[in-house]
Design an enzyme around this catalytic site. Structure first.
Site, short mmCIF file in Angstrom:
data_model
loop_
_atom_site.label_atom_id
_atom_site.label_comp_id
_atom_site.label_asym_id
_atom_site.label_seq_id
_atom_site.Cartn_x
_atom_site.Cartn_y
_atom_site.Cartn_z
N SER A 114 0.83 -1.19 0.00
CA SER A 114 0.00 0.00 0.00
C SER A 114 0.88 1.25 0.00
O SER A 114 1.72 1.41 -0.90
CB SER A 114 -0.97 -0.05 1.19
OG SER A 114 -2.00 0.88 1.04
N ASP A 146 -9.54 -4.21 -5.88
CA ASP A 146 -8.82 -3.14 -5.20
C ASP A 146 -8.92 -1.87 -6.04
O ASP A 146 -8.65 -1.92 -7.24
CB ASP A 146 -7.34 -3.55 -5.02
CG ASP A 146 -6.53 -2.56 -4.20
OD1 ASP A 146 -7.03 -1.46 -3.89
OD2 ASP A 146 -5.38 -2.88 -3.89
N HIS A 167 -7.80 -5.04 -1.19
CA HIS A 167 -6.67 -4.31 -0.62
C HIS A 167 -6.40 -4.83 0.80
O HIS A 167 -7.33 -5.16 1.54
CB HIS A 167 -7.01 -2.82 -0.59
CG HIS A 167 -5.83 -1.94 -0.38
ND1 HIS A 167 -4.95 -1.61 -1.39
CD2 HIS A 167 -5.36 -1.29 0.72
CE1 HIS A 167 -4.02 -0.81 -0.94
NE2 HIS A 167 -4.23 -0.61 0.35
#
Length: 335
Positions: A165, A261, A291
């Site tokens: 991320s 995602d 995610h």
């Protein structure tokens, strides 16, 4: 592929918790309130492997005189006579939340699966520390490996950078910075797990999955309001690596993405840009995943499989000389 059934159950629980008031979305909290909530999710979502033979807390200096905490994971005691290759790892959390503790299971697992050391850094978070502090802390950690790695039993010639991320954003930017900075170790691999790479969130996947799939559009906006000094920072490649015109000469990349995602398309775009620039890319898209799935070993086996794949890629990169590097191997959908 359809959303994985166990992920669907998790998302239903998140929705029920939000509607009942048991779960408060990040945009309704301060950063200080959100951080313990994020850390508390790890033991619920993830499988934490047993402690490794060597786990040591370190303090790394930064350019402004401050120090950041770090944690070194290894299956054996690193020794200057037999130095270990090392992955410099940046945790996710939108530059606002996340810590050494939130990503401890992931780092333990990768260290075990790769046979390499993993140096996880507690870079400084926003809003207390705005852009580009997190990036500069990552650069300073890589510089520490160059200066002090040998004394710590780390092989300065066998280094990789990685993160998930926001940590993936930092890893991608760090690889770009190292290309132009001969004082930094040159990474043999960049591991980018569902990274944020674009200056603007306008992709098709962002429209499709920006609501109802854990990473919400409102949460991303909240993260960026905390982190960025003003809107012009969005166009800085240290925040948005896709803004870089020339991606040639970068290290090979393992890019791990989730099908459901919002950041899926920018990860694919970056993989295509790297490949066009002659960089070897292994793009792995995990069907049915969302995610943050790498931190969900208690929810889906795919999390542990993806961590094992990262471990194998690191082990291969640390064994492979430049002349032996494999050609680019683009997108593979996991079964």
């Amino acid at each position: 592929m359809s959303l994985h059934p166990d992920i669907a159950v998790l998302l239903d629980m998140v929705q029920i918790g939000t509607e009942s008031g048991a779960r408060i979305p990040f945009p309704q909290l301060t950063a200080t309130q959100a951080r313990p909530d994020f850390d508390a999710s790890s033991p619920l979502l993830d499988v934490d492997p047993p402690p490794l033979a060597h786990e040591r807390r370190l303090s790394l200096p930064t350019r402004d005189g401050a120090a950041i905490a770090a944690r070194l994971y290894a299956e054996r005691e690193p020794d200057s006579r037999s130095p270990m290759p090392v992955l410099l790892y940046m945790h996710g959390g939108g530059f606002v939340v996340g810590s050494l503790d939130s990503h401890q299971p992931l780092c333990r697992g990768v260290a075990t699966d790769s046979g390499a050391a993993v140096l996880s850094i507690d870079y400084r978070l926003a809003p207390e520390h705005k852009f580009p502090t997190a990036f500069e802390d990552a650069v300073d950690a890589l510089a520490w490996i160059a200066r002090e790695g040998a004394a710590a039993g780390l092989d300065r010639q066998r280094v990789a950078v990685g993160g998930d991320s926001a940590g993936g954003t930092l890893a991608a930017a760090l690889a770009i910075e190292a290309r132009a900075n001969g004082d930094l170790p040159q990474p043999l691999l960049q591991v980018l797990a569902y990274p944020g790479l674009s200056s603007r969130q306008v992709s098709d996947s962002y429209s499709r999955y920006g609501s109802g799939f854990l990473l919400e559009r409102d949460t991303v906006d909240w993260f960026f309001r905390q982190y960025l000094r003003d809107d012009s920072d969005r166009d800085d490649w240290r925040f948005a690596p896709l803004a870089v015109c020339d991606l040639s000469g970068l290290p090979p990349a393992l890019i791990v993405l989730a099908e459901y995602d919002p950041l899926l398309d920018e990860g694919r775009d970056y993989a295509s840009r790297l490949e066009a620039a002659g960089v070897a890319v292994d793009l792995q898209v995990y069907p049915g995943m969302i995610h943050e799935f790498l931190r969900m070993g208690n929810v889906v086996a795919d999390a542990l499989q993806a961590r094992a794949a990262i471990g194998r890629a690191l082990a291969a990169a640390f064994r492979t000389t430049d002349s032996e590097r494999p050609p680019a191997n683009m997108e593979r959908h996991r079964d």
